[in-house]
Each structure stands twice: as structure tokens, then as C-alpha cells.
Design a protein around this motif. Structure first.
Motif, PDB file in Angstrom:
ATOM      1  N   TRP A 192       4.514   7.986 -11.802  1.00 28.43           N
ATOM      2  CA  TRP A 192       4.528   6.795 -10.853  1.00 28.43           C
ATOM      3  C   TRP A 192       5.606   7.694 -10.752  1.00 28.43           C
ATOM      4  CZ3 TRP A 192       3.605   2.952  -8.042  1.00 28.43           C
ATOM      5  CH2 TRP A 192       1.748   2.805  -7.772  1.00 28.43           C
ATOM      6  N   SER A 226       5.637   5.285  -6.116  1.00 28.63           N
ATOM      7  CA  SER A 226       4.243   5.826  -5.598  1.00 28.63           C
ATOM      8  C   SER A 226       3.480   6.670  -6.828  1.00 28.63           C
ATOM      9  CB  SER A 226       4.230   6.281  -4.373  1.00 28.63           C
ATOM     10  OG  SER A 226       3.061   6.197  -4.047  1.00 28.63           O
ATOM     11  N   SER A 283       0.826  -1.081   0.115  1.00 30.73           N
ATOM     12  CA  SER A 283       0.132   0.230   0.391  1.00 30.73           C
ATOM     13  C   SER A 283       1.027   1.145  -0.051  1.00 30.73           C
ATOM     14  CB  SER A 283      -0.866   0.194   1.258  1.00 30.73           C
ATOM     15  OG  SER A 283       0.091   0.622   2.542  1.00 30.73           O
ATOM     16  N   ASP A 284       2.516   1.215   0.529  1.00 30.18           N
ATOM     17  CA  ASP A 284       3.051   2.645   0.230  1.00 30.18           C
ATOM     18  C   ASP A 284       3.815   2.798  -1.115  1.00 30.18           C
ATOM     19  OD1 ASP A 284       2.898   3.128   3.310  1.00 30.18           O
ATOM     20  OD2 ASP A 284       4.621   0.971   3.569  1.00 30.18           O
ATOM     21  N   GLY A 285       3.764   1.710  -1.926  1.00 25.66           N
ATOM     22  CA  GLY A 285       3.714   1.405  -3.479  1.00 25.66           C
ATOM     23  C   GLY A 285       4.683  -0.050  -3.754  1.00 25.66           C
ATOM     24  N   TRP A 316      12.272   3.968  -3.007  1.00 24.74           N
ATOM     25  CA  TRP A 316      10.737   3.581  -3.184  1.00 24.74           C
ATOM     26  C   TRP A 316      10.047   4.427  -3.971  1.00 24.74           C
ATOM     27  CZ3 TRP A 316       7.477   0.816  -1.032  1.00 24.74           C
ATOM     28  CH2 TRP A 316       7.412  -0.399   0.178  1.00 24.74           C
TER      29      TRP A 316
END
Length: 93
Positions: free
Chosen positions: A86, A73, A60-62, A71
Motif C-alpha cells: 500500500w 492504492s 476500486s481506485d484505492g 489517495w
């Protein structure tokens, strides 16, 4: 296109970068371009270049590259959040 420009285009700014035992808030793309080699360590660059899509971790964070070195997202492209793009949201060397 230089790699620094390609990476900088994918960032969501301000971008949090952890490098050299410090935390940096990179305010804009040009700052990442100017300082890429000191902000994104060679090991992290290699890890991203060699990352297999099937080995990415998604939650759910990416999307996590490696063991959290990068990371990504979905980030709203406008204030109404009618579309998303993205983007790199954190780099952790």
C-alpha cells in the motif's frame, strides 16, 4: 523518524502532488522529504493525522483520505507483481 521521512517512505514514485495551484511530479522520496512543507499543506497534514479509519472511503481506485486530499492504492512491489504494498499515489491539497 521525522514526519517527512515517514511520509516519503509511503509514497509511490513518481508521485503526483497538487499544491499551490500547481501539479508537481515528485520523482523520488528525497524530493518529498526536502519539500514536504511546501508540497503538503498544514491543513492536509492535520486532516491525515486526525483521519478516523471508519471514515475512510474505499473504492476500486484505492483508499481516499478526507475528501480526496490523499489517495492510497496497492502498488506492485516487483515487475511480476507477485506482491503488492500500500502506497500513497496522489496528494491533493
Amino acid at each position: 523518524m521525522p514526519i517527512s521521512v515517514a511520509v516519503a517512505k509511503l509514497g509511490s514514485y513518481p508521485l503526483t502532488v497538487r499544491a499551490n495551484g500547481e501539479v508537481y511530479d515528485v520523482p523520488e522520496a528525497q524530493d518529498l522529504i526536502d519539500n514536504l512543507d511546501s508540497l503538503v499543506m498544514p491543513d492536509t497534514q492535520t486532516l491525515v493525522a486526525e483521519q478516523e479509519i471508519g471514515d475512510l472511503m474505499v473504492n476500486s481506485d484505492g483508499v481516499m483520505v478526507g475528501a480526496g486530499e490523499v489517495w492510497l492504492s496497492a502498488v506492485c512491489a516487483d515487475n511480476a507483481c507477485n506482491s503488492v504494498r500500500w502506497r500513497i499515489i496522489a496528494i491533493n491539497n
